[in-house]
Scaffold this active site. Structure first.
Site, mmCIF file in Angstrom:
data_model
loop_
_atom_site.group_PDB
_atom_site.id
_atom_site.type_symbol
_atom_site.label_atom_id
_atom_site.label_comp_id
_atom_site.label_asym_id
_atom_site.label_seq_id
_atom_site.Cartn_x
_atom_site.Cartn_y
_atom_site.Cartn_z
ATOM 1 N N TRP A 165 6.005 -8.243 -0.668
ATOM 2 C CA TRP A 165 4.624 -8.304 -0.170
ATOM 3 C C TRP A 165 4.514 -9.245 1.008
ATOM 4 O O TRP A 165 3.789 -8.967 1.970
ATOM 5 C CB TRP A 165 3.667 -8.705 -1.295
ATOM 6 C CG TRP A 165 3.692 -7.732 -2.438
ATOM 7 C CD1 TRP A 165 4.107 -7.982 -3.716
ATOM 8 C CD2 TRP A 165 3.326 -6.338 -2.404
ATOM 9 N NE1 TRP A 165 4.004 -6.838 -4.470
ATOM 10 C CE2 TRP A 165 3.535 -5.824 -3.701
ATOM 11 C CE3 TRP A 165 2.845 -5.486 -1.400
ATOM 12 C CZ2 TRP A 165 3.274 -4.484 -4.026
ATOM 13 C CZ3 TRP A 165 2.581 -4.162 -1.727
ATOM 14 C CH2 TRP A 165 2.809 -3.675 -3.023
ATOM 15 N N ASP B 208 -1.996 -14.958 -0.217
ATOM 16 C CA ASP B 208 -2.123 -13.739 -1.012
ATOM 17 C C ASP B 208 -1.953 -14.167 -2.470
ATOM 18 O O ASP B 208 -0.858 -14.526 -2.895
ATOM 19 C CB ASP B 208 -1.031 -12.746 -0.585
ATOM 20 C CG ASP B 208 -0.999 -11.490 -1.461
ATOM 21 O OD1 ASP B 208 -1.801 -11.400 -2.414
ATOM 22 O OD2 ASP B 208 -0.172 -10.607 -1.180
ATOM 23 N N LYS C 224 -4.317 -6.784 -10.648
ATOM 24 C CA LYS C 224 -3.295 -7.518 -11.394
ATOM 25 C C LYS C 224 -3.974 -8.420 -12.434
ATOM 26 O O LYS C 224 -3.730 -8.302 -13.614
ATOM 27 C CB LYS C 224 -2.425 -8.359 -10.461
ATOM 28 C CG LYS C 224 -1.869 -7.623 -9.250
ATOM 29 C CD LYS C 224 -0.849 -6.571 -9.597
ATOM 30 C CE LYS C 224 -0.467 -5.646 -8.464
ATOM 31 N NZ LYS C 224 -0.223 -6.184 -7.157
#
Ligand SMILES: *Cc1c(COP(=O)(O)O)cnc(C)c1O
Length: 355
Positions: free
Chosen positions: A99, A166, A190
Site C-alpha cells: 500500500w 494511511d 478493515k
C-alpha cells in the site's frame, strides 16, 4: 458450526453493528422507508453524519482546528488525493509494503518523491528506522499498519515535517496523538465499517496551499465546507460506521481496544513462538497487532495445506496469508474476540499433537 472470521478486509464487525444497520435498512427510524431510499439531505439523515463525526472527534480526542470528512473511493483514492492537495514540491514516503508503494506511485504524478527508507529487500518483514527525512519535504507519508505483511508502526512518530498517515487497518485500535498529523485517512472496511466509505481527518490550516488547480471533487476544501454533503455520500456505509462508533464508545473506546489488541496478539504470537510447526514472518519488535502473519517451519512446509483444511473444518475463516507472503494471516481487528483467537490457538495445538 460457529465461524471465526479472520478476514483481512472487508472484515469482522460486531454482530450488533450488523443487526442494527440491517434494521435501519428495512425501516429507518421507524419512518417506514429504508435507509437506502431516503435523501442524504433528509432531516433525519444529517444527525447520522453529525453524530458519526462527533464520535470520531471524541474517541480520537481530535483537537480544535481539524475536520473529519467521509468520502467514497477507498483509501486508494487518497493515494492521489493526498499529493493533489498537500504536495507542493517534494514529499517523503516510507516504503513499508504494497500500500505504501501504491501511495508513492501516485505522488510521483505531482512532484518529487523521496523514498526515505524501504524494507522491500527483506520482503517488508520489518519497519525501517533511523532514516533521515529531508527537512524541506512537504510531508512524510507513512502506512501505520501494513495489512499484507503484518508490520505496524504503533506509535506517533516525531519527525521534522508534517506527518500524513494511511491508518486504514489500525485506526481506532489505539489512542493517537492527532496533533502530530496534517492528515489521517482510513478506508472503513478493515476496522470501522462496511466497505464504501473512507474517513479523512484534516488539519484545516494546511488546506489550500498546493499551487495547482484541483478538480472540485478532489479538493478537500469542497468536502470540508459542505460537511461531506457536496454530493451524495455513501449513506449506508456511513450509518454502519456510526453504529460501530457507538459500539466502540460503549466498549471503552480506543484505550480498551488497545488493551484487547495486545491481549489477542499475545495469545496468537505466543502460540506461534511456542508451537514447533509454525513461525512468525516479521521481526518481533515490528509485529502488527492487527494482522498476524505466520508460516510453517521449513521442516513442516508440506503441512501448510493440511493445517489450512484442519482449521477451516473448525470454523476458521480467512486465515490464508496474502499471496505475497504465503502461509497464514489472522486478522484481529477490534471486533475479534478472545474466544476467536483461542479457537485458532486450540486448532494450532491440536494440529501439532497429530504431527
Ligand atoms: C486495504 C488497504 C488499502 C486499500 O483500501 P481500498 O479502500 O480498497 O482502496 C490501503 N491501505 C491499507 C493500509 C489497506 O489495508
Amino acid at each position: 458450526m460457529k465461524k471465526y472470521n479472520f478476514n483481512a478486509g472487508p472484515s469482522m464487525l460486531p454482530r450488533e453493528v450488523i443487526e442494527n444497520t440491517a434494521k435501519q435498512i428495512l425501516d429507518f427510524n421507524g419512518d417506514g422507508l429504508s435507509l437506502m431510499e431516503i435523501s442524504h439531505r433528509a432531516k433525519n439523515f444529517q444527525p447520522v453524519v453529525d453524530e458519526a463525526e462527533a464520535l470520531i472527534k471524541e474517541l480520537l480526542q481530535i483537537p480544535e482546528g481539524y475536520s473529519v470528512i467521509f468520502l467514497g473511493g477507498g483509501a486508494s483514492l487518497q493515494f492521489c488525493q493526498v499529493p493533489y492537495n498537500f504536495l507542493i514540491k517534494k514529499a517523503a514516503y516510507l516504503n513499508t509494503g504494497t500500500w505504501a508503494k501504491k501511495a508513492m506511485k501516485e505522488a510521483k504524478l505531482f512532484g518529487e518523491v523521496v523514498e526515505v527508507a524501504s524494507s522491500a529487500d527483506a520482503n517488508y518483514t520489518f519497519i525501517p528506522k533511523g532514516y533521515e527525512v529531508p527537512s524541506d519535504a512537504d510531508y512524510l507519508h507513512i502506512t501505520t499498519n501494513n495489512t499484507i505483511y503484518g508490520t505496524e508502526i504503533r506509535e506517533d512518530l516525531d519527525v521534522c515535517v508534517p506527518l500524513i498517515a494511511d491508518m486504514s487497518s489500525d485506526i481506532f485500535s489505539r489512542p493517537i496523538d492527532v496533533s502530530k498529523y496534517d492528515c489521517i485517512y482510513a478506508g472503513a472496511q478493515k476496522n470501522l465499517a462496511m466497505a464504501g466509505v473512507t474517513v479523512i481527518i484534516l488539519k484545516n490550516d494546511k488546506l489550500g496551499k498546493a499551487p495547482r488547480q484541483i478538480p472540485t471533487m478532489l479538493n478537500y476544501i469542497t468536502h470540508v465546507e459542505k460537511g461531506s454533503m457536496f454530493n451524495t455520500p455513501p449513506v449506508v456505509p456511513i450509518y454502519s460506521a456510526l453504529e460501530n462508533l457507538r459500539w466502540l464508545k460503549a466498549h471503552g473506546g480506543v484505550e480498551a481496544m488497545d488493551k484487547l489488541a495486545h491481549e489477542r496478539a499475545e495469545i496468537v504470537y505466543g502460540e506461534i513462538d511456542r508451537n514447533k510447526l509454525f513461525k512468525g514472518t516479521v521481526v518481533e519488535e515490528d509485529r502488527s497487532l492487527m494482522n498476524i502473519c505466520f508460516v510453517m517451519n521449513e521442516e513442516y512446509a508440506e503441512l501448510e495445506k493440511p493445517f489450512f483444511e484442519f482449521a477451516t473444518e473448525r470454523g476458521m475463516v480467512g486465515i490464508k496469508g496474502h499471496r505475497s507472503v504465503g502461509g497464514f494471516r489472522a486478522s484481529c481487528y477490534n471486533a475479534q474476540t478472545i474466544e476467536g483467537v483461542n479457537a485458532l490457538v486450540k486448532a494450532m495445538q491440536d494440529f501439532e499433537k497429530q504431527h
